[in-house]
Structure formats: structure tokens, C-alpha cells
Scaffold this active site. Structure first.
Site, mmCIF file in Angstrom:
data_model
loop_
_atom_site.group_PDB
_atom_site.id
_atom_site.type_symbol
_atom_site.label_atom_id
_atom_site.label_comp_id
_atom_site.label_asym_id
_atom_site.label_seq_id
_atom_site.Cartn_x
_atom_site.Cartn_y
_atom_site.Cartn_z
ATOM 1 N N TYR A 262 0.869 -1.181 0.000
ATOM 2 C CA TYR A 262 0.000 0.000 0.000
ATOM 3 C C TYR A 262 0.904 1.229 0.000
ATOM 4 O O TYR A 262 1.480 1.590 1.011
ATOM 5 C CB TYR A 262 -0.876 -0.083 1.250
ATOM 6 C CG TYR A 262 -1.890 1.003 1.487
ATOM 7 C CD1 TYR A 262 -2.012 2.134 0.684
ATOM 8 C CD2 TYR A 262 -2.765 0.882 2.572
ATOM 9 C CE1 TYR A 262 -2.948 3.105 0.944
ATOM 10 C CE2 TYR A 262 -3.718 1.856 2.844
ATOM 11 C CZ TYR A 262 -3.820 2.958 2.032
ATOM 12 O OH TYR A 262 -4.760 3.923 2.310
ATOM 13 N N LYS B 14 -1.653 -1.272 -3.867
ATOM 14 C CA LYS B 14 -2.594 -0.156 -3.847
ATOM 15 C C LYS B 14 -1.777 1.111 -4.038
ATOM 16 O O LYS B 14 -0.937 1.447 -3.210
ATOM 17 C CB LYS B 14 -3.376 -0.082 -2.538
ATOM 18 C CG LYS B 14 -4.382 1.072 -2.551
ATOM 19 C CD LYS B 14 -5.019 1.341 -1.204
ATOM 20 C CE LYS B 14 -5.949 2.567 -1.348
ATOM 21 N NZ LYS B 14 -6.400 3.082 -0.033
#
Length: 297
Positions: A139, A168
């Protein structure tokens, strides 16, 4: 190792809290889950930035995920944010999510201290080795963590750990998405973390998005993805225009509060943000209502 590829719009959920006690409201969480599933989201992302994950205790994070897995009953996949500055906590949360039946975990880099790539590779690699049979997503959110996940770091991680299968991308710089997309394996799952860039990223081969706006207006965000899948680019672009305007509205106010107020206006009480975050003043609430009404949604 083969993992099913998660695609579509994953709702970055708020965490419902009790108005009086400030504790997790499981009644509110149940109502929010029903709302999101009925709204057509393709997955759920609890305990992330929008979910105030870093303001929750480890016990609360575990209880929330256990509840979500029980309630959702496999209808849609759940990717749990399990990142922490404490390596042992991140490992514990990741293994716990695996053991209770979530479909994956996402990990921010360790934050506050500046980390070089060797330190970050050791952090992510240690967690990946601790849960070798569980899909993990890195992420990248340097604006919040101070530490940037680079293309070379992702290449190293993807080559060494078969369970690190996705990313992400929340840097807000679309060139980072393009750079990742160009060099990572074709079967890699790259999910957009900027609600203004969902349309563009999916057009360029991205798997979808983890979207904060989808916790309030799931149908509108899902429309971007599904219209693109159906080849209706003009309709998808119209939906993206609305979502981009919504994102601009959220960013006019303090973090988390506008999502929670908007959900309350829609009849879903998810409480107030956890301190030290603040809710909106009455004047700000009136402005937010006016902002949302201007979009006619």
C-alpha cells in the site's frame, strides 16, 4: 502459487463508532456492510486510512475483521489493512486475517521514521515470509507514511515473495501508476487509491480501485468500472466526473468526518471520528449538505 485476481471497486470502509462511548459500533457496522453489498461493490477494505485503522487498537482491528468475515459470508472478497509501525503487530494482524478467512491483506510501509529501501524490503519480506500462503498487497501512500514504495522495491519484493501479488497505488502521482504498470508482472493486481484516477487507471489495464468515496456512494463508483467493462466509455467518464467532484468535496473538510456525516444523512449512523480527529461544525455540515446537493445525487 495461484491466487484469484481481485478486480473492481473495493470500498475503503469507515469504521462505525458509538456516538456516546466512542467504541466500535457493530450494529452500525452491520448496517454499513449491508449498504455496501447492496450497493454492488466488488470487495471491502476495512481498517485502512478511511477506516481510522491506525487509531484503533489491535484488539479492535481483529474484532472488526472477524465480524465482517462472519457477516459477509464470502459474498465478496475482503482485503484487510494490517500495516503497523510495529512489525510484530503487522505480522499478528496479517496472520489473523488469513486464519479467519479474509482474502488478502494490504500493508502500508512503516511510518514516522525515514526508511531506506533495505529497511522497507526487510519489513515487507518478513511479513510475507510469516504468511507465505496468503495474498499480500503493498500500500503505497507516501503522503501519509513519509516512505515511498518505489518501482525497484516492488520488483524485488515480487521476485522474492510469490504471495506479494499486488499494490494499492495512493501516491496521487499518475506517473507512478504508469511506471508500476509497465514493469510489474502482467498478472499483478494494481488497484488505484486515488478516486479521481479510477477511469484512467482501468483504461490502462489497472485491476480497479480501493475507493473511499465508495463507502458513501458505492453505486456511483462501481458505475465507472462496470461501464468500462461494458465498453461504455462516455457513461464511465460521466460517473468519473461525479466521483472526482465528490473527492474535491471531501477534501474541503477535516479527514474522515465528511464521509461519516454523509452516511448519517443517508440514514446510516456511523458515529463520529475518533479523537484526535474532529467532527464537523454545524456550519461545516450545512456547507457539506449544500455541496452534495449541488451534484444532485
Amino acid at each position: 502459487m495461484n491466487y484469484s485476481k481481485i478486480r473492481g471497486v473495493i470500498a475503503a470502509m469507515v469504521t462505525p463508532l458509538d456516538d456516546v462511548t466512542g467504541e466500535v459500533s457493530f450494529d452500525g457496522l452491520s448496517k454499513l456492510l449491508n449498504y455496501l453489498v447492496e450497493g454492488g461493490v466488488h470487495g471491502l477494505f476495512p481498517c485502512g486510512s478511511t477506516g481510522e485503522g491506525l487509531l484503533l487498537s489491535k484488539k479492535e482491528r481483529m474484532q472488526i475483521v472477524e465480524f465482517i468475515v462472519r457477516e459477509v459470508k464470502g459474498k465478496i472478497p475482503i482485503i484487510v489493512h494490517t500495516g503497523s509501525i510495529h512489525l510484530d503487530e503487522a505480522i499478528h494482524l496479517t496472520c489473523h486475517s488469513r486464519d479467519i478467512g479474509a482474502q488478502g491483506a494490504a500493508l502500508i510501509p512503516p511510518y514516522y521514521y525515514g526508511m531506506d529501501e533495505a529497511a522497507m524490503e526487510n519489513y515487507f519480506g518478513t511479513i510475507a515470509a510469516s504468511a507465505p500462503d496468503f495474498p499480500l498487497y503493498i500500500y503505497n501512500i507516501p503522503g501519509n507514511t513519509k516512505n515511498t514504495v518505489s518501482v525497484p522495491l516492488m520488483l524485488n519484493l515480487s521476485s522474492k515473495y510469490s504471495n506479494i501479488i499486488g499494490l494499492k497505488e495512493s501516491s496521487m502521482d499518475f506517473m507512478n501508476f504508469i511506471n508500476f504498470q509497465q514493469v510489474l508482472p502482467l498478472d499483478y493486481t494494481i488497484l488505484m487509491g486515488n478516486d479521481a484516477q479510477i477511469y484512467s487507471s482501468v483504461l490502462m489495464g489497472g485491476a480497479g480501485a480501493i475507493s473511499a468515496t465508495a463507502t458513501v456512494f458505492p453505486e456511483k463508483v462501481v458505475e465507472i468500472y462496470e461501464q468500462l467493462q461494458n465498453g461504455n466509455q462516455s457513461q464511465a467518464l460521466q460517473a468519473q466526473d461525479t466521483v472526482t467532484k465528490l473527492r474535491a468535496i471531501w477534501r474541503k473538510y477535516p479527514p474522515i468526518a465528511p464521509y461519516k456525516i454523509a452516511l448519517r444523512l443517508k440514514g446510516i449512523n456511523v458515529g463520529l471520528p475518533r479523537l484526535p480527529l474532529r467532527t464537523l461544525t454545524s456550519n461545516e455540515i450545512n456547507r457539506l449538505i449544500s455541496d452534495l446537493e449541488s451534484l444532485d445525487i
